[in-house]
Scaffold this active site. Structure first.
Site, mmCIF file in Angstrom:
data_model
loop_
_atom_site.group_PDB
_atom_site.id
_atom_site.type_symbol
_atom_site.label_atom_id
_atom_site.label_comp_id
_atom_site.label_asym_id
_atom_site.label_seq_id
_atom_site.Cartn_x
_atom_site.Cartn_y
_atom_site.Cartn_z
ATOM 1 N N GLY A 84 0.840 -1.202 0.000
ATOM 2 C CA GLY A 84 0.000 0.000 0.000
ATOM 3 C C GLY A 84 0.876 1.254 0.000
ATOM 4 O O GLY A 84 0.685 2.171 -0.804
ATOM 5 N N HIS A 85 1.872 1.280 0.895
ATOM 6 C CA HIS A 85 2.780 2.432 0.929
ATOM 7 C C HIS A 85 3.539 2.557 -0.399
ATOM 8 O O HIS A 85 3.751 3.655 -0.903
ATOM 9 C CB HIS A 85 3.824 2.268 2.033
ATOM 10 C CG HIS A 85 3.266 2.240 3.415
ATOM 11 N ND1 HIS A 85 3.213 1.097 4.171
ATOM 12 C CD2 HIS A 85 2.730 3.223 4.189
ATOM 13 C CE1 HIS A 85 2.688 1.373 5.351
ATOM 14 N NE2 HIS A 85 2.385 2.650 5.391
ATOM 15 N N VAL A 100 -5.058 -0.292 -1.467
ATOM 16 C CA VAL A 100 -4.546 -1.545 -2.045
ATOM 17 C C VAL A 100 -5.043 -2.692 -1.168
ATOM 18 O O VAL A 100 -5.023 -2.592 0.059
ATOM 19 C CB VAL A 100 -2.999 -1.537 -2.100
ATOM 20 C CG1 VAL A 100 -2.468 -2.841 -2.696
ATOM 21 C CG2 VAL A 100 -2.507 -0.347 -2.919
ATOM 22 N N SER A 128 -2.614 -3.073 5.612
ATOM 23 C CA SER A 128 -2.366 -2.214 6.773
ATOM 24 C C SER A 128 -1.186 -2.791 7.538
ATOM 25 O O SER A 128 -1.018 -4.020 7.594
ATOM 26 C CB SER A 128 -3.599 -2.225 7.683
ATOM 27 O OG SER A 128 -3.256 -1.785 8.983
ATOM 28 N N SER A 129 -0.403 -1.917 8.130
ATOM 29 C CA SER A 129 0.726 -2.406 8.945
ATOM 30 C C SER A 129 0.211 -3.240 10.108
ATOM 31 O O SER A 129 0.920 -4.092 10.633
ATOM 32 C CB SER A 129 1.538 -1.227 9.483
ATOM 33 O OG SER A 129 1.946 -0.413 8.410
#
Ligand code: PAF
Length: 294
Positions: A37-38, A177, A186-187
């Site tokens: 995602g990042h 994403v 997500s983390s």
């Protein structure tokens, strides 16, 4: 990729980069523990700028006293490698003392936009987000900054920050994403055990159910929410729902009757992981379409 760890160093590095010809600078603020995602934010920034700065900072002022600040996943070595592979020019990863040499004495009053969704459940959270984002904007002075749609309320509030404080920065929204089963990256997904992970994909199915009902003509928010909740109860018994709301996109206030641009948004705990997700829809008469960026 150059790595700098203090505000003075980042200012100096960017002065040099500008002097050497960098014309359009993009900032991608992150709290690290990077995932695809990042990286999609980093890639989106490439199309928008000729110099990319990623900040990696777990911001203490946006965590509540009972939240996971100390336990928040940190893996700088892995993050560095991923960013190097993306060809990022500069990584800014300061210690807390550099960013907050003293306890902040000023804050933001956020009227309306933080009354619901995460704002209502995490008092002070968005004030902390605004503090760090405003600091990063001032230190780095980017032309563009990229934020993910998954943190929709954050994105809306930051857009308001830019308008109200006249930052000359274009805010670019990056689509969420997802894993193949729909779970938003997500983390915090790494906290999930295998059964929680399996059930967590129901969050996206609930959003899809809501979207399908609205597409089929339902306009009563209450009915859509009830259907989404019953899907979650049936498919994710381990979920502890924190909120499930449908709000208008401009003011983030709950809607009774659906029309215009609105967001179906939810947060749920699976074990110690608090996961959030949303879908943004534009409802115009009978027509309903999903907006992947705002
Ligand atoms: O979205 C995040 O990861 C954080 O809220 C941000 C924008 C990096 C500020 O700490």
């Amino acid at each position: 990729m150059r790595v700098v760890r203090s505000s003075a160093e980042v200012r100096a590095a960017l002065k040099r980069a500008r002097a050497a010809g960098a014309r359009r600078l993009a900032l991608i603020p992150t709290a690290g523990a990077l995932h695809r995602g990042h990286l999609s934010l980093v890639q989106l920034a490439q199309a928008q700028a000729d110099y990319r700065v990623v900040s990696l900072f777990v911001n203490p002022t946006q965590f509540g006293p009972t939240e996971d600040f100390t336990a928040y996943p940190r893996d700088e070595e892995c993050d560095r490698r991923l960013l190097e592979e993306q060809g990022v020019e500069l990584l800014f990863t300061p210690p807390v003392e550099d960013i907050y040499p003293q306890k902040p004495r000023l804050g933001f009053e956020i009227s309306g936009l933080a009354d619901h969704l995460c704002g209502a459940r995490r008092p002070g959270h968005f004030n902390g987000v605004l503090l760090i984002v405003a600091k990063l904007f001032n230190l780095i002075q980017p032309e563009v900054a990229v934020f993910g749609m998954k943190d929709l309320q954050q994105l809306v509030i930051i857009k308001q920050l830019v308008r109200e404080l006249s930052f000359d920065i274009q805010i670019v929204a990056a689509p969420t994403v997802r894993e193949p089963d729909g779970l938003a990256l997500s983390s915090r997904n790494r906290y999930l055990n295998p059964e929680e992970r399996r059930q967590s994909s129901a969050l996206y199915r609930a959003l899809e159910r809501g979207q399908a009902l609205i597409a089929a003509g339902e306009r009563q928010a209450e009915r859509v929410i009830a259907e989404m909740k019953s899907l979650l109860e049936a498919e994710a018994p381990l979920a502890r729902l924190d909120y499930l709301e449908i709000v208008d996109l401009a003011k983030l206030q709950p809607l009774k009757q659906l029309s215009g641009r609105c967001a179906l948004a939810l947060a749920a705990y699976f074990g110690r992981a608090r996961l959030i997700d949303n879908l943004v829809l534009e409802v115009r008469g009978e027509a309903v379409r999903e907006l992947r960026a705002i």
